[in-house]
Design a protein around this motif. Structure first.
Motif, mmCIF file in Angstrom:
data_model
loop_
_atom_site.group_PDB
_atom_site.id
_atom_site.type_symbol
_atom_site.label_atom_id
_atom_site.label_comp_id
_atom_site.label_asym_id
_atom_site.label_seq_id
_atom_site.Cartn_x
_atom_site.Cartn_y
_atom_site.Cartn_z
ATOM 1 N N UNK B 102 31.626 51.212 39.487
ATOM 2 C CA UNK B 102 31.646 52.288 40.100
ATOM 3 C C UNK B 102 31.575 53.585 38.992
ATOM 4 N N UNK B 198 46.528 58.378 41.801
ATOM 5 C CA UNK B 198 46.865 57.046 42.280
ATOM 6 C C UNK B 198 45.506 55.939 42.181
ATOM 7 N N UNK B 199 46.158 54.727 41.916
ATOM 8 C CA UNK B 199 45.291 54.357 40.891
ATOM 9 C C UNK B 199 45.631 52.765 41.236
ATOM 10 N N UNK B 200 45.469 51.467 42.376
ATOM 11 C CA UNK B 200 45.446 50.300 42.785
ATOM 12 C C UNK B 200 45.181 49.818 42.454
ATOM 13 N N UNK B 201 45.196 48.403 41.788
ATOM 14 C CA UNK B 201 44.166 46.855 41.887
ATOM 15 C C UNK B 201 44.646 46.789 42.546
ATOM 16 N N UNK B 202 44.001 45.835 43.499
ATOM 17 C CA UNK B 202 44.428 44.346 44.260
ATOM 18 C C UNK B 202 44.046 43.426 44.482
ATOM 19 N N UNK B 256 33.568 40.927 54.255
ATOM 20 C CA UNK B 256 32.623 41.015 53.310
ATOM 21 C C UNK B 256 32.942 41.120 51.971
#
Lengths: 261, 332
Positions: B102, B198-202, B256
């Motif tokens: 990204x 915000x930053x989210x690790x899924x 996906x």
């Protein structure tokens, strides 16, 4: 709010095959479609317009037949369309394409609030033109946008990352590239389909855009295609057929021999 | 225009942690350096780079351009493109490589436009033409139906992005050394037009396709969402992960997250089992670098057999359960 959606007409790549004798693409009879990711960009624009009003202009750069993709976009609900087309623009790589599209954006009568692109095109798969245009046009860029809400000074954008997502506040005007997970393009309405058929689509070429001629087409493109070839074929393969139990037995034997099981 | 004989790898990091693709790029960069005689360098914009230097040296960087600023803690396109472009302008390297992440796919095109540089996306092969002294960048196009080698004859730098898992990472040793060049770049003039709030690790369920040794993938030939159980069965028996073709994801048979291919994930397992996948090269582009490929398909002319090491011609609904049964028997 004025939204510009940049779309590309592409061959439906699932239907493209390669002639292994000549190393050329068999493009005859392959249908042209709007790049699928650009459909998501268009739908994002339509949803923003539903909520906040405004105007959606679709722009495409390509040969004269790309007009067809623009008419399709109009039938889905875009308000205006512009085709960027000129023989002089032919052979442009992503650098020269970004430069040329930016000239068209600068020529638009109304100030632009938001520029949307699909995350990449399925023919080239470069994902480079969106960020390129954003820089030339001088606006901030968020790639891989999944959602976009209007805020006081700009937009709040959710960006899909390799491991999750980010949320950004970006000032307007801004540019986004949109992912497939964002939405699904609505069906065209019959009324709009009829109107799209008759719509006047201006064609902007070198005469209208007045480019620096060293920066367009093949000569403006830093990258060149050196060689095109068919994907390699494995030579030492083993093909098994017969009864499933026997095939699998032989396969497992060979896999163990290769120490991968 | 004569450029500096250096190959740069953009050392992508967030919060002081380097992305895995950086080590893959350095490993491949060493081969290019050996062939061209150029120096392999890492460009490291961060809030504090020192703790990352040793690993960059260990994977082959001979020189690190270290740029520190609190604003470089996490990725922001305006700051990072300013840093990388300023450095390029100053040092004028021959080649710059970026991960096709990204981040890399935002940064590289921005920098390319800033410098009228050539950029080739998603290269699957890099080579150096010693005669013409140029980088040969090979990538799939038209959904992978065709491969193209791209060159950049007249503009510098020559830049490429490469996806993770395309090149293998290989450490030189654990105590390599090199030169650190400290560079100051003034970011105070860069207007803050965007801010990450915000930053989210899924944890994306259990699909870890990128790390799996065995991947069993299903295509259109699987026939229905329910039938993916057969694929899951074999993946389970092998201790691997489940992959899928774009057709099955588009049909809504499977999420996906499982998609392998040009628009999905690029994978590089020990063994890849393609079940009922015809092999639109869009798919092949994502799995061709697997060590060993097994194709199971009832159509003997399916293009998947072109890339397979082992091809089993027949009905996957009979072969795959048999495969699972025999693996289970072997393991018990």
């Amino acid at each position: 709010m004025n939204i510009v959606v940049c779309i590309k007409q592409v061959p439906d790549s699932d239907k493209v095959t390669i002639d292994r004798e000549t190393n050329r693409l068999n493009r005859a009879g392959v249908p042209s479609i709007i790049n699928p990711f650009d459909e998501n960009a268009l739908e994002m624009a339509l949803q923003l317009k539903d909520k906040h009003g405004g105007k959606i202009t679709v722009i495409s750069m390509g040969p004269p037949q790309a007009e067809e993709a623009l008419r399709t976009a109009l039938s889905h609900g875009a308000d205006e369309a512009i085709l960027i087309s000129d023989r002089k623009f032919g052979g442009a790589d992503t650098w020269a394409t970004s430069y040329t599209i930016t000239l068209a954006l600068k020529k638009l009568a109304d100030p632009v609030d938001l520029i949307l692109f699909g995350k990449q095109a399925i023919d080239g798969d470069t994902a480079q033109v969106g960020p390129g245009v954003a820089h030339f046009f001088g606006v901030p860029m968020i790639t891989y946008a999944k959602s976009c809400e209007v805020t006081e000074n700009g937009f709040r954008v959710q960006q899909v990352t390799d491991h999750g997502y980010n949320v950004w506040d970006v000032e307007k005007p801004a540019a986004l590239t949109v992912v497939k997970e964002a939405n699904q393009l609505r069906m065209p309405s019959l009324k709009k389909k009829m109107a799209a058929k008759k719509a006047e689509i201006p064609v902007w070429g070198a005469e209208q855009l007045q480019p620096d001629e060293t920066k367009i087409g093949l000569s403006g493109s830093p990258t060149k295609v050196n060689k095109v070839f068919a994907p390699p074929v494995k030579l030492n393969k083993e093909i098994l057929s017969g009864e499933p139990a026997d095939m699998v037995k032989e396969l497992i034997y060979k896999l163990r021999e290769k120490k991968v099981l | 225009m004569s450029a500096k004989k250096e190959i740069w790898v953009f050392a992508e990091q967030e919060n002081g942690k380097l992305a895995g693709v950086v080590f893959e790029l350095l490993s491949e960069g060493r081969k290019l350096a050996a062939k061209s005689g150029y120096t392999l360098c890492a460009v490291l914009p961060s809030a504090g780079g020192k703790p990352m230097h040793q690993e960059l040296f260990n994977y082959g960087a001979k020189k690190i351009y270290n740029v520190e600023d609190p604003r470089l803690q996490t990725y922001q396109n305006d700051y990072f493109s300013k840093v990388v472009y300023s450095l390029i302008e100053k040092e004028n390297p021959e080649i710059v490589l970026y991960g096709a992440s990204t981040i890399g796919r935002s940064l590289a095109p921005t920098v390319a436009v800033m410098g009228w540089a050539g950029l080739t996306a998603d290269c699957t092969e890099l080579d150096f033409d010693t005669e013409r002294q140029i980088l040969l960048q090979t990538r799939p196009a038209f959904g992978g139906n065709i491969m193209a080698t791209i060159i950049c004859p007249d503009h510098r730098p020559q830049m490429s992005t490469v996806r993770s898992n395309v090149f293998k990472k290989e450490r030189v040793s654990e105590n390599e050394t090199g030169e650190v060049v400290e560079v100051k770049i003034d970011l105070s003039g860069v207007k803050e037009r965007m801010k990450r709030v915000e930053s989210v690790v899924e944890e994306v369920n259990t699909v870890d396709l990128k790390a799996a040794d065995y991947i069993v993938s299903g295509g259109r030939g699987v026939g229905s969402p329910e039938n993916f159980k057969v694929i899951e069965g074999l993946a389970g028996a092998l201790g691997g992960a489940v992959g899928a073709s774009r057709a099955t994801v588009d049909a809504g048979w499977i999420s996906h997250h499982h998609q392998v291919g040009q628009t999905g994930k690029t994978v590089c397992p020990l063994v890849y089992v393609a079940c009922g996948i015809s092999g639109a090269i869009q798919h092949l582009a994502g799995m061709q670098s697997a060590d060993l490929i097994i194709a199971i398909n009832k159509d003997p002319d399916a293009p998947i057999f072109d890339v397979a090491d082992f091809g089993l011609i027949g009905d996957l609904h009979k072969i795959v359960p048999e495969f699972t049964k025999q693996i289970n028997a072997l393991r018990s």
